[in-house]
Scaffold this motif. Structure first.
Motif, PDB file in Angstrom:
ATOM      1  N   GLY A  14      11.159  12.744  15.435  1.00 57.46           N
ATOM      2  CA  GLY A  14      10.055  12.154  14.680  1.00 57.46           C
ATOM      3  C   GLY A  14      10.581  10.983  13.883  1.00 57.46           C
ATOM      4  N   THR A  15      10.147   9.783  14.217  1.00 58.58           N
ATOM      5  CA  THR A  15      10.737   8.595  13.604  1.00 58.58           C
ATOM      6  C   THR A  15       9.702   7.772  12.841  1.00 58.58           C
ATOM      7  N   GLY A  16       8.726   8.483  12.236  1.00 59.86           N
ATOM      8  CA  GLY A  16       7.747   7.813  11.393  1.00 59.86           C
ATOM      9  C   GLY A  16       8.259   7.681   9.967  1.00 59.86           C
ATOM     10  N   ILE A  17       7.332   7.727   9.009  1.00 59.64           N
ATOM     11  CA  ILE A  17       7.692   7.537   7.603  1.00 59.64           C
ATOM     12  C   ILE A  17       8.694   8.578   7.137  1.00 59.64           C
ATOM     13  N   MET A  18       8.435   9.848   7.422  1.00 59.98           N
ATOM     14  CA  MET A  18       9.327  10.908   6.959  1.00 59.98           C
ATOM     15  C   MET A  18      10.643  10.890   7.724  1.00 59.98           C
ATOM     16  N   GLY A  19      10.600  10.562   9.010  1.00 65.97           N
ATOM     17  CA  GLY A  19      11.831  10.451   9.779  1.00 65.97           C
ATOM     18  C   GLY A  19      12.754   9.394   9.204  1.00 65.97           C
ATOM     19  N   LYS A 145      -3.138  18.085  -6.515  1.00 71.21           N
ATOM     20  CA  LYS A 145      -2.386  17.050  -5.804  1.00 71.21           C
ATOM     21  C   LYS A 145      -3.403  16.234  -5.013  1.00 71.21           C
ATOM     22  N   ASP A 146      -3.707  15.045  -5.506  1.00 73.02           N
ATOM     23  CA  ASP A 146      -4.718  14.181  -4.907  1.00 73.02           C
ATOM     24  C   ASP A 146      -4.081  12.859  -4.520  1.00 73.02           C
ATOM     25  N   ASP A 147      -4.432  12.360  -3.337  1.00 73.86           N
ATOM     26  CA  ASP A 147      -3.896  11.094  -2.828  1.00 73.86           C
ATOM     27  C   ASP A 147      -4.941   9.996  -2.854  1.00 73.86           C
ATOM     28  N   THR A 148      -4.454   8.770  -2.808  1.00 76.25           N
ATOM     29  CA  THR A 148      -5.366   7.648  -2.599  1.00 76.25           C
ATOM     30  C   THR A 148      -5.817   7.628  -1.134  1.00 76.25           C
ATOM     31  N   ILE A 149      -6.890   6.953  -0.872  1.00 72.43           N
ATOM     32  CA  ILE A 149      -7.460   6.922   0.471  1.00 72.43           C
ATOM     33  C   ILE A 149      -6.564   6.165   1.455  1.00 72.43           C
ATOM     34  N   TYR A 150      -5.593   5.460   0.940  1.00 71.26           N
ATOM     35  CA  TYR A 150      -4.604   4.807   1.807  1.00 71.26           C
ATOM     36  C   TYR A 150      -3.921   5.814   2.733  1.00 71.26           C
ATOM     37  N   VAL A 151      -3.674   7.029   2.237  1.00 68.08           N
ATOM     38  CA  VAL A 151      -2.905   8.004   3.008  1.00 68.08           C
ATOM     39  C   VAL A 151      -3.618   8.405   4.303  1.00 68.08           C
ATOM     40  N   PRO A 152      -4.873   8.905   4.257  1.00 63.64           N
ATOM     41  CA  PRO A 152      -5.513   9.319   5.516  1.00 63.64           C
ATOM     42  C   PRO A 152      -6.025   8.170   6.371  1.00 63.64           C
ATOM     43  N   THR A 153      -6.196   6.977   5.779  1.00 63.29           N
ATOM     44  CA  THR A 153      -6.758   5.868   6.555  1.00 63.29           C
ATOM     45  C   THR A 153      -5.717   4.890   7.075  1.00 63.29           C
ATOM     46  N   MET A 155      -1.721   5.319   6.103  1.00 64.30           N
ATOM     47  CA  MET A 155      -0.340   5.801   6.130  1.00 64.30           C
ATOM     48  C   MET A 155      -0.061   6.703   7.325  1.00 64.30           C
ATOM     49  N   ILE A 156      -0.983   7.624   7.616  1.00 67.18           N
ATOM     50  CA  ILE A 156      -0.800   8.495   8.774  1.00 67.18           C
ATOM     51  C   ILE A 156      -1.950   8.276   9.759  1.00 67.18           C
ATOM     52  N   GLY A 157      -1.624   8.373  11.036  1.00 65.66           N
ATOM     53  CA  GLY A 157      -2.636   8.141  12.069  1.00 65.66           C
ATOM     54  C   GLY A 157      -3.223   9.419  12.634  1.00 65.66           C
ATOM     55  N   TRP A 158      -2.935  10.568  12.015  1.00 65.59           N
ATOM     56  CA  TRP A 158      -3.367  11.858  12.539  1.00 65.59           C
ATOM     57  C   TRP A 158      -4.077  12.698  11.476  1.00 65.59           C
ATOM     58  N   ALA A 159      -4.749  12.022  10.527  1.00 64.90           N
ATOM     59  CA  ALA A 159      -5.439  12.745   9.453  1.00 64.90           C
ATOM     60  C   ALA A 159      -6.531  13.659   9.999  1.00 64.90           C
ATOM     61  N   ASP A 160      -7.115  13.301  11.155  1.00 63.96           N
ATOM     62  CA  ASP A 160      -8.165  14.134  11.731  1.00 63.96           C
ATOM     63  C   ASP A 160      -7.613  15.402  12.378  1.00 63.96           C
ATOM     64  N   GLN A 161      -6.287  15.539  12.430  1.00 62.90           N
ATOM     65  CA  GLN A 161      -5.677  16.739  12.983  1.00 62.90           C
ATOM     66  C   GLN A 161      -5.075  17.629  11.899  1.00 62.90           C
ATOM     67  N   ALA A 224      -7.280  16.427  -2.642  1.00 61.70           N
ATOM     68  CA  ALA A 224      -8.239  15.417  -2.190  1.00 61.70           C
ATOM     69  C   ALA A 224      -7.438  14.188  -1.787  1.00 61.70           C
ATOM     70  N   TRP A 225      -8.035  13.377  -0.918  1.00 64.55           N
ATOM     71  CA  TRP A 225      -7.333  12.135  -0.563  1.00 64.55           C
ATOM     72  C   TRP A 225      -8.314  10.985  -0.381  1.00 64.55           C
ATOM     73  N   ILE A 226      -9.158  10.824  -1.396  1.00 66.94           N
ATOM     74  CA  ILE A 226     -10.103   9.706  -1.385  1.00 66.94           C
ATOM     75  C   ILE A 226     -10.070   8.926  -2.703  1.00 66.94           C
ATOM     76  N   TYR A 227      -9.008   9.096  -3.503  1.00 67.69           N
ATOM     77  CA  TYR A 227      -8.873   8.254  -4.695  1.00 67.69           C
ATOM     78  C   TYR A 227      -8.887   6.791  -4.255  1.00 67.69           C
ATOM     79  N   PRO A 228      -9.448   5.891  -5.064  1.00 68.52           N
ATOM     80  CA  PRO A 228      -9.398   4.469  -4.706  1.00 68.52           C
ATOM     81  C   PRO A 228      -7.959   3.963  -4.718  1.00 68.52           C
ATOM     82  N   ASN A 229      -7.695   2.981  -3.892  1.00 65.58           N
ATOM     83  CA  ASN A 229      -6.336   2.448  -3.804  1.00 65.58           C
ATOM     84  C   ASN A 229      -5.900   1.689  -5.055  1.00 65.58           C
ATOM     85  N   THR A 230      -6.823   1.489  -5.979  1.00 65.94           N
ATOM     86  CA  THR A 230      -6.466   0.867  -7.254  1.00 65.94           C
ATOM     87  C   THR A 230      -5.833   1.865  -8.219  1.00 65.94           C
TER      88      THR A 230
END
Length: 331
Positions: A14-19, A145-153, A155-161, A224-230
């Motif tokens: 796995g050679t993405g962000i975490m890799g 533990k809440d993320d900005t919407i950047y993460v599912p939209t 940062m990762i391409g598999w949020a729907d999984q 949650a992961w829909i915090y605004p990116n601001t």
């Protein structure tokens, strides 16, 4: 004169962000070396097109698995059956059946394995563990533990999984079960869908889990992961534990520096991953170093595969509760 084991030869799957994060830490480790990677070039190591070819290459003593959540189990089983030590990103697996397969393979092979719940190495959280006796028997806890919407939209391409609960609350469930020194017996969970579905990503915006522990304490896990990116940090993280004789509060934002420019006001992240004078540092690095030491000496890691299997069982029960609308006992 004591003879130390040779350097641990590690293959990264796995050679993405975490890799890339694992590679940065391992490349700087004096007792480890990256000797193989899977699929894409990363570090100065041979590249294998499949994880099975990497596992069978004879070039590695251990694997670092940093693939999307739902792909971990088969890779862990194959690595264990080949006699390789295993470091795997959280969550351990996304089904109880997969977790049981992995635990069984790991224990039968006698290899060292650890899920990278790196929050146990955050200094404030480790200090909280040491102070649990001061506040007495746990009563109630809350972990956000809440993320900005950047993460599912982006940062990762598999949020729907996956879901924000698998992606985020897995850390907090591991943390609170460790702090409580107890296990979750039953959960009731709810989820909210809307904003991300409207963007074409079929995953909840937020999940809330109410958990009852075996000795009677309770806890709420919010993700949650829909915090605004601001928002000034990509992650908004907060934990509180109330005991019969006191309370511990852990606010991740308070340990960050503050940076203001004409573009934004931010808290640059520094507790999990940071570079100090050119050297990787932080809880993420410390957790990986702990695994390397355990793999080289055959020592059981701080995080057992059984405790990581329990986190999977809690989250599987929570998602079943979301579907049924009913409380669900944890297997």
């Amino acid at each position: 004169m004591t003879h130390l084991p040779p350097k641990l030869r590690i293959g990264i799957i796995g050679t993405g962000i975490m890799g890339r994060g694992h590679a940065d830490v391992l490349a700087a480790h004096p007792d480890a070396e990256i000797t193989a990677v899977c699929r894409k070039p990363l570090a100065d190591a041979p590249v294998f097109p499949t994880y099975r070819e990497l596992i069978g290459s004879g070039l590695v003593d251990a694997v670092s698995i940093t693939t999307p959540d739902h792909l971990h189990a088969d890779m862990m089983v194959a690595a264990a059956e080949a006699g390789l030590h295993i470091l795997v990103e959280k969550p351990f697996t996304t089904t109880v059946e997969d977790a049981d397969r992995a635990v069984r393979a790991i224990r039968q092979a006698g290899v060292v394995a650890m899920c990278l719940f790196n929050h146990r190495w955050v200094p404030a959280y480790a200090q909280a563990k040491d102070q649990m006796g001061v506040i007495g028997e746990p009563v109630v806890g809350y972990a956000r533990k809440d993320d900005t919407i950047y993460v599912p939209t982006e940062m990762i391409g598999w949020a729907d999984q996956t879901t924000c609960a698998w992606f985020l609350s897995s850390h907090d469930i591991d943390l609170l079960t460790w702090l409580y020194d107890d296990h979750v017996a039953e959960v009731f969970a709810t989820a909210r869908y809307g904003k991300l579905r409207d963007l074409g990503i079929d995953t909840p915006d937020a999940v809330q889990i109410q958990a009852r522990f075996s000795r009677g304490a309770v806890a709420t896990f919010e993700s949650a992961w829909i915090y605004p990116n601001t928002f000034p940090t990509m992650v908004d993280s907060y934990v509180t534990v109330v005991g019969e004789d006191g309370v511990i509060q852990l606010d991740r934002q308070r340990e960050n520096i503050q940076l203001a420019t004409d573009k934004a006001y931010t808290y640059p992240r520094n507790m999990l991953q940071r570079v100090v004078h050119g050297v990787p540092a932080g809880a993420y690095r410390d957790a990986i170093h702990h695994f390397v030491a355990c793999a080289r000496t055959g020592t059981e890691p701080l995080i057992t595969v059984e405790s990581s299997r329990h986190v999977t069982a809690v989250l599987a029960a929570a998602h079943e509760s979301v579907r049924s609308g009913l409380p669900v006992k944890v297997s």
